[in-house]
Design an enzyme around this catalytic site. Structure first.
Site, PDB file in Angstrom:
ATOM      1  N   SER A   1       5.551   3.920 -13.431  1.00  0.00           N
ATOM      2  CA  SER A   1       5.192   3.930 -14.965  1.00  0.00           C
ATOM      3  C   SER A   1       6.340   4.050 -15.578  1.00  0.00           C
ATOM      4  CB  SER A   1       4.266   5.300 -15.131  1.00  0.00           C
ATOM      5  OG  SER A   1       5.069   6.462 -15.087  1.00  0.00           O
ATOM      6  N   ASN A   2       6.199   3.878 -16.848  1.00  0.00           N
ATOM      7  CA  ASN A   2       7.463   3.611 -17.803  1.00  0.00           C
ATOM      8  C   ASN A   2       8.057   5.049 -17.965  1.00  0.00           C
ATOM      9  OD1 ASN A   2       7.103   0.885 -17.632  1.00  0.00           O
ATOM     10  ND2 ASN A   2       6.952   0.641 -19.873  1.00  0.00           N
ATOM     11  N   GLU A   3       7.200   6.226 -17.680  1.00  0.00           N
ATOM     12  CA  GLU A   3       7.839   7.566 -17.705  1.00  0.00           C
ATOM     13  C   GLU A   3       8.763   7.674 -16.569  1.00  0.00           C
ATOM     14  OE1 GLU A   3       4.694   6.750 -18.151  1.00  0.00           O
ATOM     15  OE2 GLU A   3       4.431   7.318 -20.383  1.00  0.00           O
TER      16      GLU A   3
ATOM     17  N   CYS B   1       0.852  -1.168   0.062  1.00  0.00           N
ATOM     18  CA  CYS B   1      -0.081   0.134   0.036  1.00  0.00           C
ATOM     19  C   CYS B   1       1.052   1.401  -0.104  1.00  0.00           C
ATOM     20  CB  CYS B   1      -0.881  -0.014   1.328  1.00  0.00           C
ATOM     21  SG  CYS B   1      -1.754  -1.497   1.441  1.00  0.00           S
TER      22      CYS B   1
ATOM     23  N   PHE C   1      -5.934   2.196  -5.611  1.00  0.00           N
ATOM     24  CA  PHE C   1      -5.403   1.004  -6.426  1.00  0.00           C
ATOM     25  C   PHE C   1      -4.897  -0.280  -5.684  1.00  0.00           C
ATOM     26  CE2 PHE C   1      -4.769   4.707  -9.618  1.00  0.00           C
ATOM     27  CZ  PHE C   1      -5.618   4.388 -10.253  1.00  0.00           C
TER      28      PHE C   1
ATOM     29  N   GLY D   1       0.686   9.275  -6.655  1.00  0.00           N
ATOM     30  CA  GLY D   1       1.012   7.775  -7.730  1.00  0.00           C
ATOM     31  C   GLY D   1       2.509   8.109  -7.788  1.00  0.00           C
TER      32      GLY D   1
ATOM     33  N   GLU E   1       3.882   0.033 -10.587  1.00  0.00           N
ATOM     34  CA  GLU E   1       5.117  -0.112  -9.809  1.00  0.00           C
ATOM     35  C   GLU E   1       6.205   0.880 -10.485  1.00  0.00           C
ATOM     36  OE1 GLU E   1       6.241  -4.256  -9.300  1.00  0.00           O
ATOM     37  OE2 GLU E   1       4.318  -4.829  -8.476  1.00  0.00           O
TER      38      GLU E   1
END
Ligand SMILES: Cc1cc2nc3c(=O)[nH]c(=O)nc-3n(C[C@H](O)[C@H](O)[C@H](O)COP(=O)(O)OP(=O)(O)OC[C@H]3O[C@@H](n4cnc5c(N)ncnc54)[C@H](O)[C@@H]3O)c2cc1C
Lengths: 254, 378
Positions: free
Chosen positions: B363-365, B122, B154, B129, B361
């Site tokens: 983001s790709n950014e 969590c 989420f 995020g 986990e």
């Protein structure tokens, strides 16, 4: 209690299996080698005895080529304690008589209370090996069981034949064979897989067993199963039942 | 390193058998019915999949990060959603095993390893995020307990888990003011939001975790005050490799389905595989997946050995693998034509499931942010 389970390495039943027309033998290249499904159930039965009583010793024995050691390793990862591998080039292509003698020879020194095998194998099958071993070792055979209860003094089981159901019982030592009615084998867990290579496997040659690798039966001929023909469709326009009866009667099926 | 050992081959075989028999036949129905198969997870746990790279003394499997990557790839071939959930669970168990004291390890690790109990991670909140260090859930020490207040967004497994690993603020000092806590299910004040309706990942629940004056013993603090952000990021390094392996597995399954389909489907008088334009698509999928797999293995190895560039390699592996997996699945859908768009062929589910791996986990950014910063700092 000491239980020896006879396992056999066979081509995977999930893939296409072929006989090689030149040698008359199972084409081992055609499909991945795996532990015969019924002998895997035999192993599962032995392992459930071990689950209940940790002092139970489970040994797996097989006769087969070098790569059969993979099946032994898998059985060890599932929980067997040790393995016996009858490995000898002169035994390649052994018939049932020779295989029975070799396995009996390997079992002789083990001091097994109980031998568990499959009633027949899923590749080339005669269903004779366990009976031959029973003869060689003078053991009572509880064959083709659909259930078994392995007690501390005796083993009881139910066997089904064409004639009906039979309840059978034997005191130890004894040999029993399981059918597909037994539980499916468990998956090996990670600990079992990692520990398998530390477990002992004895490799035995034909000469150590004191048997002459002499094959007494020969395959004269073999033929591919003919491709399936399209069946005949009976459309019911009122007398399908009669046509069906004629069809079956013509083939002497009724 | 590029050739699995005999043990690893046996592990791959077992996991593939398990996934083929116990997961694959049900994956479509679980997706359709939004069913979280906790019974099957417990079976996976009994085989050692609940604590793959957790020490053995409290029930872990004591295996390597590379072993884990191989396992997740196999599981994901059957169902990326289940594989990914097991990967999140493993991340949580590893964090407790790694950063917990022996008392905490003894209390939680055994049942988590067998997956009789599940764990949730969590970190994310409704307002934060990517910028996780700005989280606002608060934990206040009160006597010999902490009182937690805040909402996590989420959260995978929420509502089904036995323990929630919550990152909360104990001081207003940015990332240095964050602390990790173990919140047991059933603690008064702990509640969950409704099931989120999602594009994919339907076989595992995603919910809010709401904490309203949740009081837990001070002994449930994982590590020292202020170490929570580091713990959360260290967990994620492994999580990224594992989620990447899940993408490679899903992509590989889509590739294999595509090859079989193109060989069988005829158009313009011959099987579609005879069209070189389509063969090149297969070649690209194959190449990108193998590239990703190589990167995953390298990152797993770096993590295992604790090398200085592990963070960088894990970020690269996550980015490359989650992109490659999604692209392969999306191309597979195109190669299947209209049938790819039907649920029955199992391709559109892979596309839906793998899409989120590019987002969560980190983001790709954010992966590019990590990689880029490390590149220019060097
Ligand atoms: C199905 C699902 C399951 C999840 N499970 C969990 C869970 O179990 N536990 C948990 O803690 N979280 C979980 N998450 C949350 C997930 O990790 C976050 O959604 C993710 O980190 C992105 O955060 P965000 O959604 O707030 O997007 P934001 O941070 O708001 O980002 C929005 C967009 O902006 C981009 N962006 C943000 N900052 C930058 C920047 N500095 N430079 C360039 N681009 C940037 C992002 O990449 C993204 O594309 C889950 C999410 C989903 C969808």
């Amino acid at each position: 209690m000491k239980i020896v389970v006879l396992i056999k390495q066979v081509p995977d039943t999930a893939e296409e299996r072929r006989l090689s027309p030149d040698t008359g033998k199972v084409d081992r290249e055609a499909a991945d080698p795996v532990i015969d499904e019924i002998t895997e159930r035999a192993l599962e039965l032995a392992l459930t005895v071990k689950d209940r009583d940790k002092s139970t010793e489970v040994v797996v024995a097989t006769m087969g080529p070098t790569e059969a050691s993979k099946s032994i390793r898998k059985a060890l990862s599932m929980g067997a304690d040790s393995g016996i591998h009858i490995l000898d080039d002169s035994l390649a292509g052994a018939d049932t008589v020779l295989t029975g003698a070799a396995l009996a020879g390997a079992l002789r020194g083990t001091g097994a209370d109980l031998v568990i095998a499959g009633n027949e194998s899923t590749d080339g099958r005669a269903g004779m090996i366990p009976a031959m071993i029973a003869e060689h070792l003078d053991l009572p055979l509880l064959g083709s069981l659909v259930s078994a209860d392995i007690g501390s003094d005796a083993v009881t089981g139910v066997r089904v034949s064409e004639l009906g159901t039979q309840e059978v019982v034997a005191s130890y030592p004894a040999i029993l064979t399981v059918t597909e009615r037994f539980e499916e084998a468990r998956f090996p867990n990670f600990k079992g897989i990692m520990g398998a290579k530390r477990k002992p496997v004895a490799t035995i040659s034909a000469s150590e067993l004191g048997i002459a690798a002499e094959v007494r039966s020969t395959v004269l001929d073999l033929a591919q199963r003919p491709p399936r023909n399209a069946g005949r469709k009976i459309v019911d326009d009122g007398n399908a039942a009669a046509e069906l009866v004629d069809f079956l009667a013509a083939r002497r099926l009724i | 390193m590029f050739e699995p050992t005999e043990d690893q081959l046996a592990i791959i075989e077992m996991v593939a058998d398990f996934a083929t028999e116990q997961i694959a036949p049900h994956a479509a129905a679980w997706d359709r019915d939004h069913h979280f198969p906790v019974d099957v997870l417990a079976e996976a746990g009994a085989l050692g999949m609940g604590g793959i790279y957790v020490r053995e003394d409290f029930g872990g499997s004591g295996m390597s990060r590379l072993d884990a990557a191989l396992i997740f790839e196999e599981l994901a071939k059957a169902d990326p959603t289940i594989a990914a959930y097991i990967s999140i669970h493993n991340m949580v168990v590893w964090m407790i095993d790694k950063f917990g004291n022996d008392e905490q390890r003894a209390a939680w690790v055994p049942q988590l390893c067998t997956m009789e109990m599940l764990g949730s991670y969590c970190l994310t909140e409704p307002g934060v995020g990517s910028d996780a260090a700005a989280l606002s859930t608060r934990a206040v020490l009160d006597g010999d307990s902490y009182v937690l207040n805040g909402t996590k967004q989420f959260i995978s497994g929420a509502g089904s888990s036995g323990v929630y690993l919550v990152m909360a603020r104990t001081a207003d000092t940015g990332s240095a003011g964050i602390t990790a806590f173990l919140v047991p299910d059933g603690t008064p004040g702990l509640s969950f939001g409704a099931l989120e309706a999602k594009m994919g990942w339907n076989a595992q629940p995603t919910r809010q975790v709401v904490m309203d004056n949740v009081r837990i013993p001070a002994g449930n603090r994982l590590g020292e005050e202020g170490t929570g952000f580091g713990i959360a990021m260290k967990g994620l390094n492994g999580g990224r490799v594992n989620i990447g392996a899940c993408s490679v597995g899903g992509g590989q399954a889509a590739l294999e389905k595509s090859i079989a389909y193109l060989k069988e489907r005829e158009a313009f008088g011959k099987p579609l595989i005879g069209q070189q334009a389509l063969l090149f698509e297969i070649a690209d999928m194959e190449t990108e997946l193998e590239t990703a797999r190589t990167m995953i293995w390298r990152a797993a190895d770096a993590l295992e050995r604790g090398t200085a560039d592990a963070v960088r390699l894990c970020a690269m592996a996550k980015r490359v693998a989650t992109d490659a997996g999604f692209n392969a699945a999306n191309t597979a859908l195109q190669l299947h034509g209209g049938y790819g768009y039907l649920s029955e062929y199992g391709i559109e589910k892979i596309v839906r499931d793998l899409r989120v791996h590019q987002i969560l986990e980190g983001s790709n950014e954010i992966m590019r942010l990590v990689i880029g910063r490390l590149a220019v700092e060097r």
